[in-house]
Design a protein around this motif. Structure first.
Motif, PDB file in Angstrom:
ATOM      1  N   ALA A 270       0.826  -1.216   0.000  1.00  0.00           N
ATOM      2  CA  ALA A 270       0.000   0.000   0.000  1.00  0.00           C
ATOM      3  C   ALA A 270       0.856   1.260   0.000  1.00  0.00           C
ATOM      4  O   ALA A 270       0.424   2.323  -0.440  1.00  0.00           O
ATOM      5  CB  ALA A 270      -0.912   0.006   1.219  1.00  0.00           C
ATOM      6  N   ASP A 271       2.110   1.140   0.516  1.00  0.00           N
ATOM      7  CA  ASP A 271       2.943   2.340   0.562  1.00  0.00           C
ATOM      8  C   ASP A 271       3.867   2.461  -0.656  1.00  0.00           C
ATOM      9  O   ASP A 271       4.811   3.247  -0.651  1.00  0.00           O
ATOM     10  CB  ASP A 271       3.735   2.401   1.879  1.00  0.00           C
ATOM     11  CG  ASP A 271       4.567   1.144   2.119  1.00  0.00           C
ATOM     12  OD1 ASP A 271       4.634   0.289   1.216  1.00  0.00           O
ATOM     13  OD2 ASP A 271       5.156   1.034   3.220  1.00  0.00           O
ATOM     14  N   ASP A 272       3.580   1.711  -1.694  1.00  0.00           N
ATOM     15  CA  ASP A 272       4.358   1.874  -2.933  1.00  0.00           C
ATOM     16  C   ASP A 272       4.007   3.208  -3.605  1.00  0.00           C
ATOM     17  O   ASP A 272       2.849   3.627  -3.612  1.00  0.00           O
ATOM     18  CB  ASP A 272       4.037   0.736  -3.916  1.00  0.00           C
ATOM     19  CG  ASP A 272       4.781  -0.555  -3.561  1.00  0.00           C
ATOM     20  OD1 ASP A 272       5.664  -0.503  -2.686  1.00  0.00           O
ATOM     21  OD2 ASP A 272       4.458  -1.596  -4.150  1.00  0.00           O
ATOM     22  N   TYR A 273       5.010   3.826  -4.167  1.00  0.00           N
ATOM     23  CA  TYR A 273       4.794   5.110  -4.861  1.00  0.00           C
ATOM     24  C   TYR A 273       5.784   5.250  -6.007  1.00  0.00           C
ATOM     25  O   TYR A 273       6.734   4.457  -6.120  1.00  0.00           O
ATOM     26  CB  TYR A 273       4.929   6.294  -3.888  1.00  0.00           C
ATOM     27  CG  TYR A 273       6.249   6.362  -3.151  1.00  0.00           C
ATOM     28  CD1 TYR A 273       7.371   6.979  -3.710  1.00  0.00           C
ATOM     29  CD2 TYR A 273       6.377   5.804  -1.878  1.00  0.00           C
ATOM     30  CE1 TYR A 273       8.574   7.038  -3.026  1.00  0.00           C
ATOM     31  CE2 TYR A 273       7.583   5.861  -1.180  1.00  0.00           C
ATOM     32  CZ  TYR A 273       8.676   6.474  -1.754  1.00  0.00           C
ATOM     33  OH  TYR A 273       9.874   6.535  -1.086  1.00  0.00           O
ATOM     34  N   ASN A 274       5.566   6.237  -6.823  1.00  0.00           N
ATOM     35  CA  ASN A 274       6.472   6.515  -7.939  1.00  0.00           C
ATOM     36  C   ASN A 274       7.359   7.699  -7.578  1.00  0.00           C
ATOM     37  O   ASN A 274       6.868   8.697  -7.055  1.00  0.00           O
ATOM     38  CB  ASN A 274       5.673   6.847  -9.201  1.00  0.00           C
ATOM     39  CG  ASN A 274       4.833   5.661  -9.658  1.00  0.00           C
ATOM     40  OD1 ASN A 274       5.191   4.509  -9.392  1.00  0.00           O
ATOM     41  ND2 ASN A 274       3.719   5.928 -10.320  1.00  0.00           N
ATOM     42  N   ASP A 275       8.637   7.561  -7.840  1.00  0.00           N
ATOM     43  CA  ASP A 275       9.501   8.728  -7.673  1.00  0.00           C
ATOM     44  C   ASP A 275      10.436   8.844  -8.866  1.00  0.00           C
ATOM     45  O   ASP A 275      10.322   8.076  -9.831  1.00  0.00           O
ATOM     46  CB  ASP A 275      10.240   8.703  -6.322  1.00  0.00           C
ATOM     47  CG  ASP A 275      11.192   7.524  -6.201  1.00  0.00           C
ATOM     48  OD1 ASP A 275      11.477   6.874  -7.232  1.00  0.00           O
ATOM     49  OD2 ASP A 275      11.650   7.248  -5.073  1.00  0.00           O
ATOM     50  N   PHE A 276      11.344   9.798  -8.802  1.00  0.00           N
ATOM     51  CA  PHE A 276      12.125  10.103 -10.006  1.00  0.00           C
ATOM     52  C   PHE A 276      13.125   8.999 -10.341  1.00  0.00           C
ATOM     53  O   PHE A 276      13.544   8.872 -11.483  1.00  0.00           O
ATOM     54  CB  PHE A 276      12.784  11.476  -9.850  1.00  0.00           C
ATOM     55  CG  PHE A 276      11.759  12.535  -9.560  1.00  0.00           C
ATOM     56  CD1 PHE A 276      10.861  12.920 -10.546  1.00  0.00           C
ATOM     57  CD2 PHE A 276      11.621  13.078  -8.284  1.00  0.00           C
ATOM     58  CE1 PHE A 276       9.859  13.847 -10.290  1.00  0.00           C
ATOM     59  CE2 PHE A 276      10.633  14.008  -8.017  1.00  0.00           C
ATOM     60  CZ  PHE A 276       9.752  14.394  -9.021  1.00  0.00           C
ATOM     61  N   ASP A 277      13.469   8.168  -9.330  1.00  0.00           N
ATOM     62  CA  ASP A 277      14.358   7.038  -9.620  1.00  0.00           C
ATOM     63  C   ASP A 277      13.577   5.837 -10.104  1.00  0.00           C
ATOM     64  O   ASP A 277      14.097   4.977 -10.806  1.00  0.00           O
ATOM     65  CB  ASP A 277      15.132   6.635  -8.349  1.00  0.00           C
ATOM     66  CG  ASP A 277      16.040   7.761  -7.901  1.00  0.00           C
ATOM     67  OD1 ASP A 277      16.569   8.457  -8.793  1.00  0.00           O
ATOM     68  OD2 ASP A 277      16.188   7.970  -6.674  1.00  0.00           O
ATOM     69  N   ASN A 278      12.346   5.754  -9.681  1.00  0.00           N
ATOM     70  CA  ASN A 278      11.520   4.587 -10.002  1.00  0.00           C
ATOM     71  C   ASN A 278      10.122   5.079 -10.398  1.00  0.00           C
ATOM     72  O   ASN A 278       9.161   4.957  -9.630  1.00  0.00           O
ATOM     73  CB  ASN A 278      11.463   3.688  -8.746  1.00  0.00           C
ATOM     74  CG  ASN A 278      11.126   2.266  -9.126  1.00  0.00           C
ATOM     75  OD1 ASN A 278      10.752   1.987 -10.269  1.00  0.00           O
ATOM     76  ND2 ASN A 278      11.227   1.363  -8.169  1.00  0.00           N
ATOM     77  N   PRO A 279      10.027   5.669 -11.588  1.00  0.00           N
ATOM     78  CA  PRO A 279       8.782   6.380 -11.938  1.00  0.00           C
ATOM     79  C   PRO A 279       7.597   5.474 -12.252  1.00  0.00           C
ATOM     80  O   PRO A 279       6.461   5.944 -12.275  1.00  0.00           O
ATOM     81  CB  PRO A 279       9.175   7.193 -13.180  1.00  0.00           C
ATOM     82  CG  PRO A 279      10.370   6.509 -13.747  1.00  0.00           C
ATOM     83  CD  PRO A 279      11.075   5.833 -12.606  1.00  0.00           C
ATOM     84  N   ASP A 280       7.867   4.181 -12.486  1.00  0.00           N
ATOM     85  CA  ASP A 280       6.768   3.289 -12.894  1.00  0.00           C
ATOM     86  C   ASP A 280       6.544   2.147 -11.924  1.00  0.00           C
ATOM     87  O   ASP A 280       6.094   1.078 -12.318  1.00  0.00           O
ATOM     88  CB  ASP A 280       7.056   2.726 -14.296  1.00  0.00           C
ATOM     89  CG  ASP A 280       6.849   3.782 -15.349  1.00  0.00           C
ATOM     90  OD1 ASP A 280       5.903   4.568 -15.187  1.00  0.00           O
ATOM     91  OD2 ASP A 280       7.646   3.842 -16.300  1.00  0.00           O
ATOM     92  N   LYS A 281       6.863   2.376 -10.684  1.00  0.00           N
ATOM     93  CA  LYS A 281       6.644   1.306  -9.704  1.00  0.00           C
ATOM     94  C   LYS A 281       5.140   0.981  -9.621  1.00  0.00           C
ATOM     95  O   LYS A 281       4.734  -0.170  -9.602  1.00  0.00           O
ATOM     96  CB  LYS A 281       7.166   1.740  -8.338  1.00  0.00           C
ATOM     97  CG  LYS A 281       7.016   0.659  -7.307  1.00  0.00           C
ATOM     98  CD  LYS A 281       7.951   0.874  -6.143  1.00  0.00           C
ATOM     99  CE  LYS A 281       7.848  -0.332  -5.234  1.00  0.00           C
ATOM    100  NZ  LYS A 281       9.050  -0.648  -4.570  1.00  0.00           N
TER     101      LYS A 281
END
Ligand code: AHR
Length: 521
Positions: free
Chosen positions: A478-489
């Protein structure tokens, strides 16, 4: 404890105890006999909100023509494309609290002559007014959305607001001449005009009685000219302030098309609001319960409005909603920059389901906010951009825009989650269905973190050979998110876990998932 319940549109939750099921079994009945072809889901339910706050405008939408970041007339290309893909129907601007300190004349004319100001509400940042009326209206034209202007009542004047409307919409006269001198010959169209924002707080600390009088006065001088027709919106209540709605309806209902409502999924207004990314299962379920409390809140405001307006001529516009967490550590205080996880995606889906169910009164909703602020669609950093899980939900739900609403009866288990005064009900499965251009669109959510849900949709009309396309948004945590290192998680994927049976369409929803089905009979 889990309860089992039948959730018809707008009905009170009636629940009976049942042992917890290993697999959630739910039935989603499309009430095809009660479809009212006139009852469409307004596209505006999928509205956005862009405030001069943090990096929402500057950096998020606007980088200026001279920026090395690829842009079209100053608007960053990546965000522009993302918003076009989202089919944004309406954008509210320039605030929020900023609106009641904003003086529009400071944001027109040559940029080098525009005065700077301090953004007192949001971190004391220097605002150079380089994004103003022209930049906003041109952006709406580029994206193809309706502008929704929030006018300054708190620190402005009737004359100032009246002239702003004239500047935007008039073909002739002094304000039109000024606009032409500033490079825009043709007037723009302006439909949605908000007269103040949170007038009970940052918009002037009015009492409802005083604001009702001010509203009546301000709106009098905002004229319809040259065929432009204003849809005037009074600043409404926050959350559970039913007296505000009562007084505004009593004193000013004949002068408004809409009354607003703000409802945030927030733990409270003092102290920590909790981390956007660090939370446990209980926090997750609490959040969804709080988010869903918007339904009884809407129903109560609606019933008060109905005392004065039984035919629902005045709309309720939820023009600020979404999650509000602590700012990300290390970011500028007051800029409300927060990450966006699968939990936020679930909040978006559940909230949109509620709005879709209540479009007899609720005609617009604007999530806060479009970029880099609160529950945003996109996050940017320099030349990088990520789409948030919430963005994906809005994209999956876009087919519901302007589609015929199909009432549903959902039979599902219901959790009780802690609430302020009493436990809050949280149904495991919820849904929206609509039909447009011969395509039936059903969006389904399963909030359970561990169990999948077997959903039966008994389709009276389903052709066994119907073409069904499916898409899913889920993630491993539930705490998965997208960031600039991993934009398509967290991203959408094709979904095929359904089959047509004699009883109807059987769909298996994985834990914590949102599924969109498009059925072409
Ligand atoms: O969206 C952030 C702020 O929340 C808005 O400026 C204000 O209207 C509300 O309190």
């Amino acid at each position: 404890m889990k309860l089992i319940a039948s959730l018809a549109a707008g009905a009170a939750l009636m629940a009976v105890a049942s042992p917890a099921l290993a697999v959630e079994n739910a039935t989603v009945r499309l009430d095809l006999n009660n479809v009212n072809p006139e009852r469409t889901i307004p596209a505006e339910i999928y509205g956005q909100f862009a405030e001069h706050l943090g990096t929402c405008i500057y950096g998020g939408l606007w980088v200026g023509e001279d920026s090395p970041i690829p842009n079209t007339n100053g608007y960053r290309n990546d965000v522009l494309q993302a918003l076009k893909d989202l089919k944004v129907p309406v954008m509210r601007w320039p605030g929020g609290c900023f609106a009641d300190e904003y003086h529009w004349v400071d944001g027109i004319g040559p940029k080098e002559n525009r005065p700077v100001m301090i953004n007192n509400n949001w971190g004391g940042t220097v605002e150079d007014n380089s994004f103003g009326t022209h930049e906003f209206f041109n952006l709406c034209e580029l994206i193809g959305c309706e502008p929704y202007l929030s006018g300054n009542v708190g620190s402005g004047t009737v004359e100032e607001l009246s002239k702003w409307v004239e500047y935007i919409t008039a073909e002739n006269g002094p304000q039109a001449e000024l606009r032409k001198k500033n490079g825009r010959e043709k007037p723009w169209k302006l439909k949605y005009l908000g007269v103040g924002n949170e007038s009970w707080g940052c918009g002037g600390n009015f009492t409802p009685e005083d604001y009702a009088s001010e509203y009546r006065r301000y709106q009098t001088y905002c004229r319809d000219v040259n065929g432009n027709k204003l849809y005037k919106i009074a600043s409404g209540a926050s959350d559970y302030d039913y007296n505000w709605t009562d007084v505004l309806m009593k004193k000013a209902k004949n002068h408004m098309k809409g009354l607003s409502l703000h409802y945030y999924t927030v733990t409270g207004w003092t102290g920590s609001k909790g981390s956007a990314t660090k939370f446990n299962d209980d926090d997750y379920y609490w959040t969804l319960g709080k988010c869903l409390e918007i339904e009884p809140v809407i129903m109560k405001h609606d019933s008060i409005m109905s005392k004065y307006d039984p035919n629902k001529k005045v709309a309720l516009l939820v023009d600020e909603w979404g999650t509000w967490w602590d700012e990300e550590p290390g970011t500028v205080p007051g800029h409300l920059y927060q990450q966006n996880t699968m939990r936020d995606a679930m909040v978006a889906a559940l909230s949109l389901n509620v709005f879709n169910r209540h479009t007899d009164r609720v005609k617009m909703a604007n999530i806060a906010q479009i970029a880099n602020v609160l529950q945003s669609m996109v996050l940017t950093s320099g030349d990088k951009m990520v789409l948030t899980p919430t963005y994906h939900v809005f994209k999956m739900y876009a087919p519901h825009q302007n589609a015929t609403f199909i009432p549903l009866d959902v039979e599902t288990t219901v959790r009780e989650v802690p609430g302020k005064k009493a436990p809050r009900p949280l149904p495991t499965v919820s849904a929206t269905a609509s039909e447009k251009d011969g395509v039936l669109n059903v969006t389904l959510t399963n909030v359970d973190l561990k169990e999948k849900a077997e959903v039966l949709i008994p389709f009276e009309k389903l052709n066994k050979k119907a073409a069904i396309a499916g898409e899913i948004l889920t993630s491993s945590a539930a705490d998965d998110y997208n960031d600039f290192d991993n934009p398509d998680k967290v991203k959408t994927a094709a979904f095929k876990d359904f089959k047509v049976t004699k009883e109807g369409l059987k769909v298996t929803l994985p834990p914590m998932s949102i599924v969109a089905l498009a059925v072409k009979n």
